[in-house]
Design a protein around this motif. Structure first.
Motif, PDB file in Angstrom:
ATOM      1  N   THR A  82       0.853  -1.177   0.000  1.00 39.57           N
ATOM      2  CA  THR A  82       0.000   0.000   0.000  1.00 39.57           C
ATOM      3  C   THR A  82       0.899   1.239   0.000  1.00 39.57           C
ATOM      4  N   LYS A  83       0.316   2.362  -0.295  1.00 41.73           N
ATOM      5  CA  LYS A  83       1.081   3.615  -0.286  1.00 41.73           C
ATOM      6  C   LYS A  83       1.625   3.875   1.122  1.00 41.73           C
ATOM      7  N   GLN A  84       0.814   3.596   2.140  1.00 37.34           N
ATOM      8  CA  GLN A  84       1.256   3.804   3.522  1.00 37.34           C
ATOM      9  C   GLN A  84       2.438   2.889   3.857  1.00 37.34           C
ATOM     10  N   GLN A  85       2.388   1.643   3.442  1.00 37.78           N
ATOM     11  CA  GLN A  85       3.504   0.732   3.691  1.00 37.78           C
ATOM     12  C   GLN A  85       4.777   1.232   3.008  1.00 37.78           C
ATOM     13  N   ALA A  86       4.640   1.743   1.790  1.00 41.15           N
ATOM     14  CA  ALA A  86       5.792   2.276   1.060  1.00 41.15           C
ATOM     15  C   ALA A  86       6.382   3.478   1.790  1.00 41.15           C
ATOM     16  N   GLU A  87       5.525   4.334   2.331  1.00 42.60           N
ATOM     17  CA  GLU A  87       6.005   5.498   3.078  1.00 42.60           C
ATOM     18  C   GLU A  87       6.752   5.070   4.333  1.00 42.60           C
ATOM     19  N   VAL A  88       6.255   4.037   5.011  1.00 40.48           N
ATOM     20  CA  VAL A  88       6.926   3.525   6.212  1.00 40.48           C
ATOM     21  C   VAL A  88       8.312   2.989   5.847  1.00 40.48           C
ATOM     22  N   ILE A  89       8.394   2.221   4.781  1.00 40.54           N
ATOM     23  CA  ILE A  89       9.678   1.656   4.351  1.00 40.54           C
ATOM     24  C   ILE A  89      10.659   2.763   3.982  1.00 40.54           C
ATOM     25  N   LYS A  90      10.204   3.738   3.217  1.00 41.13           N
ATOM     26  CA  LYS A  90      11.091   4.834   2.804  1.00 41.13           C
ATOM     27  C   LYS A  90      11.562   5.652   4.004  1.00 41.13           C
ATOM     28  N   ALA A  91      10.649   5.928   4.941  1.00 38.67           N
ATOM     29  CA  ALA A  91      11.037   6.679   6.141  1.00 38.67           C
ATOM     30  C   ALA A  91      12.051   5.886   6.964  1.00 38.67           C
ATOM     31  N   HIS A  92      11.848   4.587   7.074  1.00 37.70           N
ATOM     32  CA  HIS A  92      12.769   3.736   7.816  1.00 37.70           C
ATOM     33  C   HIS A  92      14.150   3.756   7.170  1.00 37.70           C
ATOM     34  N   GLU A  93      14.187   3.639   5.847  1.00 44.72           N
ATOM     35  CA  GLU A  93      15.468   3.655   5.135  1.00 44.72           C
ATOM     36  C   GLU A  93      16.190   4.991   5.314  1.00 44.72           C
ATOM     37  N   GLN A  94      15.440   6.097   5.246  1.00 43.18           N
ATOM     38  CA  GLN A  94      16.055   7.413   5.434  1.00 43.18           C
ATOM     39  C   GLN A  94      16.603   7.562   6.844  1.00 43.18           C
ATOM     40  N   LEU A  95      15.845   7.106   7.825  1.00 38.34           N
ATOM     41  CA  LEU A  95      16.312   7.187   9.206  1.00 38.34           C
ATOM     42  C   LEU A  95      17.556   6.334   9.412  1.00 38.34           C
ATOM     43  N   GLN A  96      17.572   5.146   8.829  1.00 40.85           N
ATOM     44  CA  GLN A  96      18.747   4.280   8.954  1.00 40.85           C
ATOM     45  C   GLN A  96      19.982   4.925   8.331  1.00 40.85           C
TER      46      GLN A  96
END
Length: 138
Positions: A82-96
């Motif tokens: 979902t779009k929300q799942q994609a946003e969570v993944i992208k935010a996680h990657e940026q934070l990492q």
């Protein structure tokens, strides 16, 4: 915020046209090349070849964002996240990536440069992290 999904696309980076087409697929839920092409050409100032849409849909499939299903003679593409799942993944990657800097002075200097609204957001995030940890311990 939703938890980090178990599934991750093979490649997170998307070009502008890939992102636009992925957003169309998210809006429609499932779509044919014609559906996507028609949506893009609904803007009278746009030109895009039908074959270009096909190429981008195939690329998004190879990158792990979409899956293609055949129904009768038609091929339908649908999102694997979902779009929300994609946003969570992208935010996680940026934070990492940010935390990978590993230098506390750099992180502190960044935090010190934030305006009041951003500082309040970070404090709210810290409270949610603390509450989540407490809930896990109970």
């Amino acid at each position: 915020m939703a938890p980090l999904p178990d599934y991750h696309p093979k490649q997170l980076s998307l070009g502008p046209l890939e992102a636009e087409i992925l957003n169309i697929i998210w809006e429609l839920g499932s779509a044919t090349v014609k559906d996507v092409h028609d949506r893009i050409l609904a803007d009278p100032n746009r030109e895009l070849a039908y074959t270009s849409v096909t190429t981008v849909l195939r690329r998004l499939t190879e990158k792990g964002w979409l899956v293609c299903d055949k129904k009768g003679r038609a091929f339908y593409w649908r999102p694997l996240l979902t779009k929300q799942q994609a946003e969570v993944i992208k935010a996680h990657e940026q934070l990492q990536r940010f935390l990978a800097v590993g230098n506390p002075d750099v992180v502190a200097a960044f935090a010190d440069s934030l305006d009041e609204a951003a500082s309040e957001k970070i404090q709210a995030i810290a409270k949610r992290i603390q509450a989540a940890r407490q809930a896990r311990e109970e």
